[in-house]
Each structure stands twice: as C-alpha cells, then as structure tokens.
Design a protein around this motif. Structure first.
Motif, PDB file in Angstrom:
ATOM      1  N   ILE A 326       0.839  -1.200   0.000  1.00 11.75           N
ATOM      2  CA  ILE A 326       0.000   0.000   0.000  1.00 11.75           C
ATOM      3  C   ILE A 326       0.878   1.256   0.000  1.00 11.75           C
ATOM      4  O   ILE A 326       0.631   2.214  -0.733  1.00 11.75           O
ATOM      5  N   LEU A 327       1.935   1.222   0.806  1.00 14.53           N
ATOM      6  CA  LEU A 327       2.816   2.382   0.932  1.00 14.53           C
ATOM      7  C   LEU A 327       3.525   2.680  -0.379  1.00 14.53           C
ATOM      8  O   LEU A 327       3.747   3.841  -0.728  1.00 14.53           O
ATOM      9  N   LEU A 328       3.864   1.623  -1.127  1.00 15.09           N
ATOM     10  CA  LEU A 328       4.689   1.825  -2.315  1.00 15.09           C
ATOM     11  C   LEU A 328       3.874   2.079  -3.570  1.00 15.09           C
ATOM     12  O   LEU A 328       4.441   2.413  -4.606  1.00 15.09           O
ATOM     13  N   ILE A 329       2.553   1.893  -3.502  1.00 12.61           N
ATOM     14  CA  ILE A 329       1.737   2.031  -4.722  1.00 12.61           C
ATOM     15  C   ILE A 329       1.956   3.381  -5.408  1.00 12.61           C
ATOM     16  O   ILE A 329       2.204   3.412  -6.619  1.00 12.61           O
ATOM     17  N   PRO A 330       1.918   4.521  -4.693  1.00 10.10           N
ATOM     18  CA  PRO A 330       2.103   5.804  -5.413  1.00 10.10           C
ATOM     19  C   PRO A 330       3.446   5.869  -6.144  1.00 10.10           C
ATOM     20  O   PRO A 330       3.506   6.307  -7.294  1.00 10.10           O
ATOM     21  N   VAL A 331       4.505   5.416  -5.463  1.00 10.55           N
ATOM     22  CA  VAL A 331       5.825   5.489  -6.072  1.00 10.55           C
ATOM     23  C   VAL A 331       5.918   4.579  -7.279  1.00 10.55           C
ATOM     24  O   VAL A 331       6.498   4.929  -8.319  1.00 10.55           O
ATOM     25  N   LEU A 332       5.314   3.395  -7.157  1.00 15.10           N
ATOM     26  CA  LEU A 332       5.383   2.442  -8.269  1.00 15.10           C
ATOM     27  C   LEU A 332       4.607   2.952  -9.469  1.00 15.10           C
ATOM     28  O   LEU A 332       5.046   2.814 -10.622  1.00 15.10           O
ATOM     29  N   ILE A 333       3.447   3.577  -9.207  1.00 16.66           N
ATOM     30  CA  ILE A 333       2.657   4.119 -10.323  1.00 16.66           C
ATOM     31  C   ILE A 333       3.471   5.184 -11.040  1.00 16.66           C
ATOM     32  O   ILE A 333       3.532   5.227 -12.272  1.00 16.66           O
ATOM     33  N   ARG A 334       4.137   6.051 -10.234  1.00 19.44           N
ATOM     34  CA  ARG A 334       4.925   7.127 -10.837  1.00 19.44           C
ATOM     35  C   ARG A 334       6.055   6.556 -11.683  1.00 19.44           C
ATOM     36  O   ARG A 334       6.310   7.006 -12.803  1.00 19.44           O
ATOM     37  N   THR A 335       6.755   5.551 -11.134  1.00 16.92           N
ATOM     38  CA  THR A 335       7.841   4.928 -11.892  1.00 16.92           C
ATOM     39  C   THR A 335       7.320   4.287 -13.176  1.00 16.92           C
ATOM     40  O   THR A 335       7.939   4.387 -14.232  1.00 16.92           O
ATOM     41  N   TRP A 336       6.171   3.619 -13.090  1.00 20.39           N
ATOM     42  CA  TRP A 336       5.588   2.975 -14.261  1.00 20.39           C
ATOM     43  C   TRP A 336       5.265   4.001 -15.337  1.00 20.39           C
ATOM     44  O   TRP A 336       5.542   3.799 -16.517  1.00 20.39           O
ATOM     45  N   ARG A 337       4.694   5.156 -14.873  1.00 22.90           N
ATOM     46  CA  ARG A 337       4.337   6.200 -15.845  1.00 22.90           C
ATOM     47  C   ARG A 337       5.573   6.770 -16.497  1.00 22.90           C
ATOM     48  O   ARG A 337       5.617   6.969 -17.718  1.00 22.90           O
ATOM     49  N   ASP A 338       6.643   7.007 -15.676  1.00 17.96           N
ATOM     50  CA  ASP A 338       7.882   7.531 -16.261  1.00 17.96           C
ATOM     51  C   ASP A 338       8.440   6.561 -17.283  1.00 17.96           C
ATOM     52  O   ASP A 338       8.898   6.944 -18.356  1.00 17.96           O
ATOM     53  N   HIS A 339       8.392   5.293 -16.942  1.00 14.26           N
ATOM     54  CA  HIS A 339       8.953   4.270 -17.823  1.00 14.26           C
ATOM     55  C   HIS A 339       8.205   4.213 -19.138  1.00 14.26           C
ATOM     56  O   HIS A 339       8.789   4.038 -20.200  1.00 14.26           O
ATOM     57  N   ASN A 340       6.863   4.362 -19.030  1.00  9.69           N
ATOM     58  CA  ASN A 340       6.070   4.278 -20.253  1.00  9.69           C
ATOM     59  C   ASN A 340       6.235   5.505 -21.114  1.00  9.69           C
ATOM     60  O   ASN A 340       6.081   5.467 -22.332  1.00  9.69           O
ATOM     61  N   SER A 341       6.521   6.669 -20.484  1.00  6.81           N
ATOM     62  CA  SER A 341       6.602   7.892 -21.284  1.00  6.81           C
ATOM     63  C   SER A 341       7.944   8.016 -21.983  1.00  6.81           C
ATOM     64  O   SER A 341       8.106   8.814 -22.876  1.00  6.81           O
TER      65      SER A 341
END
Lengths: 344, 117, 412
Positions: A326-341
């Motif tokens: 739960i704690l890491l979800i925001p960070v992981l979403i951000r990393t995923w978005r950066d990776h996709n962009s």
C-alpha cells in the motif's frame, strides 16, 4: 531481443524469485490460516526437589501427537488469527467504539492493542525519517561537493560509516552513548539540570531518539546517491542559468534538483521500504517498553517469549507485506508512468 | 579546471566546511568513542557511576595495570570465538554477492535490451 | 621378592583400573552431545562430563545462550542432534508435551545409586529429569547503608519500601532499589514471583483459564509500582546484567537479583572492596503480610533425548551422572546452590537456601505457564508507566493470555 534469449536470461532470476520469495510468502500465508491443535490435558502427580509431590495438569503427549500426525498443518482457523486481539482486533475495536465516550478514550483503547501500537510507530518512523533523510542527504552532498579535492575522499568515507556498520551494532553504539550514564545522556542531564532525565524512560523521548537514529543511519545512503548524481549535472545548463542571472539558490532549485529527480524517486522507494521494516534500533536501544514496530512484534512472537506463536507471526508478516505494498503504490505508479513515457 | 563560473564565495565555502565538519563529527564520533572504549574494561566503558572513567581508564588501570588493555579483543576474538562468526559471515557474503550479482546482471541485461514493456 | 612382585602387580592393576574407571566412567562406547545454557555452574558440570571421554566414547558440549531456541528443533530431529540437555524447570513441560525426552527409571536404577531422592523429577510416576542445582531471585542489601540510616534488615517488601524511603529521605541515594524489570521475560518473572508470595493460584484449578484479576493481582501490581518508584527511571531496561553492574558500581542499596549472581558480585572484578564487603544476601521478602517468600524456586537439571539410541542414551546418562558427582561439587562449591551431596552452603548462595527453607513455591510447571509468562511481559508496562489502572491491566493480561492460549490449543 528474441523471446528465447530473453527467457533464458531471465530464467535464473525468475527461478530464484519463485523459490525464495513467492513460495515462502505462500507458505507463510498458509501457516497464518492455522492454529495448533487442542492440547489434550490430564492431571498427574508431579514430584520436584521443592514442594514434594503435587497433582498438576500436564499435556497428554501421545494423544496430542496423534492429533498432530493426523492433521500436520493444525486446526484450520480461516482468517481468525487476522481478526484476533493480537492483530486487527475487530471485536475489541467494536467494543471500544461502543463504550468510549470521547475520541480520546477511543484512541487510547486502540493504542492498547499491540498491532495498532506497532503500526502507528512504524508509520510515524517512516513518515518522519524519510523526508529528513532525503533533505539532509541532498544538503550534505551539495556541501561535500564544495570541498577541496583532497578532503573529499576522507569526508565521503567517514560519512558512509553509519550506513556501512550493521544496524544492530550502530544502534547499540548510539544506545551506549545516549544512555543516562553514557557520555551524551549525562551531558544532557547537566545541560537541562534534570538528574532524572533519561531518553529511555519517556515514550516521547524514546520515539525522538529512534527517529534520530533512523536519520543518522540512512542519511549516508541518500548522500552517496545524490553525490553521484551531482557529478553528472550538465555544466552547460548551469552556466546558461548563471548567464541568465540566476542566484545560487535558484540554480539549485531549477537546474540541480530537477536533474536529480529520478534519483529522488529511487531513494524514496528504498527508504520507504527500509524504514517500514524498522527493527534493529528497538532491540539495540531496549526500547520495546515505549516503541514497538511491526517487525518487532513478529520477532517477539517467534523468539521473545517462552512460547512460539507461528500462526500469529505469520499473520503479522502478511499484514506487514500488505502495508508495504500500500505504501509503495504511489511510487510504483509514478515509476511505471515515467517508464512508459520514455521513448522505446 | 575551476573556471570562474565554478568559484564559490568564501563565506559559502566556510559554511559548507562547517556543515560537513559537524556532520562528520555526528557520523564518525560514536565510532571513535567506541574504538577508544574497546581498549578499556567493562567497568570503565559502561561505568554506571561516572562516564569520564572511560576517558582516563580508571578501573582499567586497577584491573589490568595500565590505561589500555587488549582484554576486550582477546575476549571477543578468542574466547567468544568471533573469528568463527567472521568466517561464517565471509562465506555468506561471498556466496550471496556472487550468486545474486550473476542472476541480477543477466536479468537486468535482458530487461534493458528487450523492447518489452 | 615374590611378595613385592605380587604387591606391585596388584598396585599396578589397581592404578590401571582406577584410570580406566574415570576415563570412560564405566561405559565402553557411545556418542554424547550435550546442549545447555552458558553459565559457570553448567560449564563445570559439562567439563566434568567431558572428562569421561575416551577412545570409544565421544563427549561434546554446546553451551550457548541460544539454547532455548535450538533445543526443541534439535531434539525433534531423528536421530536427535543432542542426546543430553540441561534444562530449567520451565522447559520441562513443553519438552514432555512433544515427547522429546525419555523416562530415566531404568537408567537411574542401573547407574543412579548416588543420586538423592529429591533430585529425581517425576511426572506421572516416571523419572524424567535429574535436578542438580537450585536458583531463585532473592534480596541483596548493603549493610553499611542500612546501618547509616538506622534500618533493620527488611523481611517483607513493605519493609523494603520503608527502608528505601529512609535512604532517600537521608539524601544518601535517590534510587536505591532495583529489580530485574526489563520489559518482557524479566518483568513478567518479577510479577510471577510477587504474585506467588500471595499464595493464590494463577489459573482456575484443573483448567488453563487465567485467574489473576483478583486482589492478589492488584496487590502485586501496586507493590511492583511502588518499588519502581524507588528505581532509576530506566528500570524498564534493567536485565540481570544491568542490575549486577549497578550493584557493583555501588549505586544500589536494595536489589532483587538471581542468587546465581551472588558469586560474581562477591568477586573482585567490576566492584570495589567497600561494596563487596557490605553486600548481604538474604532470603526473598514476603509481601502483603503473607508468610511465603515472594519468589519462585528454579531447578536446573539434565534430561536425555528420546530420539537417540539406547546405547548413546546410557552413555549420556553415565557422563551426566559423572558430571554431577560429589567431586565436581567439592571443586566448584561456590558456583551454584547444588542439590548434590557434599555441597556446603556458603555466603554466596545464602539467599537461595534461605528462600528454600522459608517455603518458597517452585516456578509453576504447567504447560500453559509459558503463554502466561509471555502475555505478562507485554502488558505490564502500561500499568507501570501510569497509563492504565490495575484492574484494566489485569484484564488486558488475561485477554492477551486467552488469545495466545487459544492459538496454542490450551483454550477453545
């Protein structure tokens, strides 16, 4: 890369992760669903060196072993262990809500339950230590970057010491120093003119001491990452900013920090995970009277008392895992978005 | 190598130096203190009556005849068999680092090189 | 000439027999592996047992502070990793419940002629362990400080509190009292000792249901709180090493410590002559006007593993009996309060003997006592820090105990 090559390169890691991460987590979850069999007890005569012979209740070993062999996993308890008093304590929470007159009373009833007490400390530790570590690491990296070349090496080495030394050893070393009879503790007593001042006696001071330990221990990590990042700041952009009339502070804010942003995300991720599993300082400072963490109550279930409660420890482990995700979800979403962009 | 654009004002340099010195004291101080105390006996370093005993080594002189002693080191290394613990740790470190680096590098290479998302 | 030849032959044979009798202790072959805690008394016994080793018989000992954690798994293996274990009374029932130690009746009949009857621990008619030393927490006090404030040696904990107040009022020491009040096992042990002094059972008879939420429980909590009022504010971190260090530095006047610490305190290391010469050890005090000492008696003994061959079991038993021989006691008289013949009680263990003679209870050997011990360790802090009332704390302890007991299968 062709599929076959991809999978053959990934295979060792995947196999290791399945064997050493996925299977153990599955096994722990399975264990948390069971409790021990009912102990069959009988009364027999027991003789000891003191007090002669008396009638005592003992466990009927054969009958209990027979039960254990018939069903080795134990009694199925479903999610009962998760909701009992030692974990999410739904019954006690409900009773507290009904009986508490004020919000303060409800809060103290919650803090009476060991899981929530540990959760509050763990979250507070993570929430306070992480931003300080990031900020301090950056400031120290900037400062060390300004040192003359000869002194940089030794400065970096000494800065890394709190992180290199085993957390348990580091916390013991600090514990001896802040102890009421140690060098720092005694100095504080003189400074504040309070001979009873002890960092280990009051819960508030213990928490602050543990937070300071956490910052002391983790700052070298963020320092070294940011320092490495500072070496790669593009000089042209810096010079352009200076020509445009930017002050030092503006240069840092608009050139250096944005350049270090990916590193900030990386350090944030690591720090959130590391701080959530805080354990060593509580053992090193003997602080379990005032502060317990999720990792600590797992350890206490397994090693701290006379009896080992495997199911309870397994349930707390699984809840900790859920908490970290739960704690890491925001960070992981951000990393995923950066990776996709990023371009392929 | 230091172009004029890289020069910092002297006051900034002093501030940075002071901050780094303060941080180095915080980071290294406890370890220096512990190394100093490792040459004293338990009654000095963990003295319940006066912490300055650890500096002068009062009980160390009483118990061993001098302000410094190697008792702690021989006690830890030989009597408590710390050498065995060191050897075990070394074996674990060697194996873990080798295996995880190998697996990780292979996997990382595959992930970086692949066009997969 | 012939006569002297015969005599010297006889003498030679006797010498040979004598050395064979010690080396091997009368056992020709076997493999003995001992596990136990690491303190001087057990080291002495293990060393004496190892002296039995010879060509056909291997005797090894692993004495470690981690023994509690590794004992159960090590004995479950078949063949067991260790075939002789040193245990304290709290470990006996859990090991028996899992069937990890074997009855010793036939071995005692064969090799245990020198054992005193009260050394034999019987459960359900079978001998399961042989005890050889006793331990208990009792009172240590500084005669010189008590003399300076004009106080008599305390007999009850109420006396202890009165003397502590006198010492504080006279300005001698602000925190003269210490007990082993480290959160967890130690603090729970202090509660249990104090509760036992009230001569009230902790559980409902014949069941595993807790019964501490009563007057005895409240009195126990209040006495503990009063005592910690005269302790250093860090009392929640005081384990037995810390209290010993505090005593040796001369900072305490009244302390409840393990009797086994007596020898270490009275020696020359870590302390000065003034403290050592005026340290008196007396039996544990009573509490709340009762006559039972507020302490629990512990025994240390050895047991033999089930999962080991009969040959090795016999070798282990013989080695152990040799380890607790009268010779060993004579050489190590001061290391513990031995239950063996030939032991001479001395000043270092006076407190243990006094507590035994005053009728202290043994630590309850119930299978669910460990669960209660753990539950106490976690919940007592709230009361001592003033966050909860006594009744609330006692009901919290019972709730924590019930939850854990349900998980261990002692309650439904």
């Amino acid at each position: 890369m062709p599929d076959k090559a991809f999978f053959s390169f990934m295979a060792p890691s995947l196999l290791a992760m399945i064997l050493f991460i996925a299977l153990p987590i599955g096994s722990v979850f399975l264990q948390s669903l069971f409790v021990e069999h009912s102990q069959v007890m009988k009364t027999v005569e027991t003789c000891s060196p003191f007090g002669g012979c008396t009638d005592e209740t003992i466990v009927d070993a054969e009958a209990t072993q027979a039960l254990a062999q018939a069903q080795p996993l134990g009694r199925f308890n479903g999610l009962g262990t998760y909701t009992d008093r030692n974990h999410l304590a739904f019954d006690d929470l409900g009773r507290a809500r009904r009986e508490a007159d004020t919000f303060g009373e409800f809060l103290s009833a919650i803090m009476n339950l060991r899981f929530y007490r540990a959760l509050v400390f763990t979250i507070a530790f993570t929430a306070i230590v992480t931003p300080f570590v990031l900020a301090l690491g950056l400031v120290i990296a900037l400062a060390v970057n300004m040192l003359p070349r000869m002194t940089k090496g030794p400065a970096i080495f000494v800065s890394l010491l709190p992180m290199i030394v085993t957390p348990l050893v580091g916390s013991l070393i600090l514990a001896w120093i802040v102890d009421a009879e140690g060098i720092l503790g005694a100095t504080l007593q003189t400074l504040f003119k309070d001979p009873d001042l002890s960092l280990k006696a009051s819960p508030t001071l213990t928490w602050i001491m543990l937070f300071i330990y956490g910052i002391w221990h983790a700052t070298p990590f963020s320092f070294i990452v940011f320092y490495a990042g500072l070496q790669t700041v593009p000089r042209d952009t810096l010079e352009a900013a200076m020509i445009d009339g930017a002050s030092r502070a503006q240069r840092i804010r608009y050139v250096v920090v944005p350049h270090l942003m990916p590193l900030v995300t990386f350090v944030l991720l690591i720090q959130l995970m590391d701080n959530f599993r805080v354990f060593e300082p509580i053992v090193g400072f003997s602080a379990d009277a005032n502060a317990t963490s999720l990792s600590w109550i797992i350890y206490n279930d397994l090693r701290g008392g006379e009896t080992t409660l495997f199911g309870s420890a397994a349930a707390t482990s699984f809840l900790t895992l859920v908490g970290v995700i739960i704690l890491l979800i925001p960070v992981l979403i951000r990393t995923w978005r950066d990776h996709n962009s990023k371009p392929a | 190598m230091s172009a004029a654009s890289q020069q910092h004002p002297i006051s900034m340099k002093f501030a940075a130096f002071g901050l780094v010195l303060f941080w180095l004291m915080l980071a290294g101080g406890p370890f220096l203190w512990t190394v100093w105390g490792s040459f004293k006996v338990q009654g000095d370093f963990f003295s319940k009556s006066d912490w300055t005993n650890a500096i002068y080594g009062i009980r160390t002189t009483i118990e061993t005849g001098g302000p410094f002693t190697g008792q702690g080191y021989s006690g830890a290394w030989i009597e408590q068999e710390f050498w065995r613990a060191t050897l075990n740790t070394f074996i674990v470190v060697l194996c873990t680092v080798t295996i995880s680096l190998t697996f990780g590098t292979l996997g990382g290479y595959a992930l970086a090189r692949s066009g997969r998302r | 000439m012939k006569q002297t030849m015969k005599t010297s032959l006889y003498a030679g044979a006797l010498v040979l027999l004598g050395s064979v009798a010690h080396a091997g202790c009368g056992v020709t072959s076997g493999n003995v592996n001992i596990l136990g805690n690491d303190f001087p008394a057990l080291q002495a016994v293990a060393d004496e047992a190892i002296a039995c080793a010879h060509d056909g018989m291997k005797v090894e000992a692993n004495l470690t502070t981690e023994h509690r954690e590794i004992m159960s798994p090590a004995l479950t293996a078949n063949p067991a990793e260790y075939n002789a274990v040193f245990i304290a009374n709290s470990q006996l029932m859990p090991l028996l419940a899992k069937g990890l130690i074997r009855p010793l009746d036939d071995l005692v009949a064969k090799h245990g002629q020198n054992l005193a009857p009260n050394q034999l621990i019987r459960v359900d008619g079978k001998i399961v362990s042989v005890a050889f030393m006793a331990n208990a927490q009792h009172l240590f006090y500084r005669k010189d400080i008590l003399d300076q404030v004009g106080a008599r040696p305390p007999e009850s904990y109420e006396d202890v509190l009165a003397v502590a107040e006198k010492i504080r009022a006279a300005g001698k020491m602000e925190h003269p009292v210490a007990l082993n009040t480290k959160v967890g096992w130690n603090l729970a042990e202090e509660f249990i000792n104090m509760y036992l002094g009230h001569d009230t059972p902790m559980f409902k008879a014949g069941t595993a249901e807790p019964a501490i939420n009563n007057d005895a429980g409240v009195s126990t909590l209040n006495t503990l709180k009063a005592l910690t009022g005269y302790s250093n504010p860090d009392y929640l971190t005081f384990d037995s090493n810390t209290t010993q260090a505090l005593w040796e530095s001369g900072d305490l006047a009244l302390a409840t410590m393990w009797g086994s610490r007596g020898t270490a305190i009275l020696d020359d290391e870590g302390s000065n002559a003034a403290v050592v010469s005026s340290t008196i050890q007396s039996g544990a005090p009573t509490v709340a006007g009762g006559s039972k000492p507020a302490t629990s008696l512990w025994w240390n003994g050895f047991s033999i593993a089930t999962n080991t061959s009969d040959e090795d079991a016999e070798a282990a038993f013989v080695a152990m009996v040799n380890g607790i021989s009268t010779d060993m006691v004579k050489a190590n008289n001061d290391k513990a309060a031995w239950l063996i013949e030939g032991y001479e009680p001395n000043v270092a263990t006076a407190g243990i003997v006094a507590s035994m003679e005053a009728g202290a209870s043994p630590y309850p050997m119930l299978p669910y006592m460990g669960v209660m011990h753990t539950a106490l360790g976690g919940e007592l802090v709230d009361f001592l820090q003033g966050n909860e009332s006594a009744k609330q704390t006692l009901s919290d302890i019972e709730a924590a105990y019930t939850t854990a007991a349900r998980e261990k299968g002692f309650l439904e």
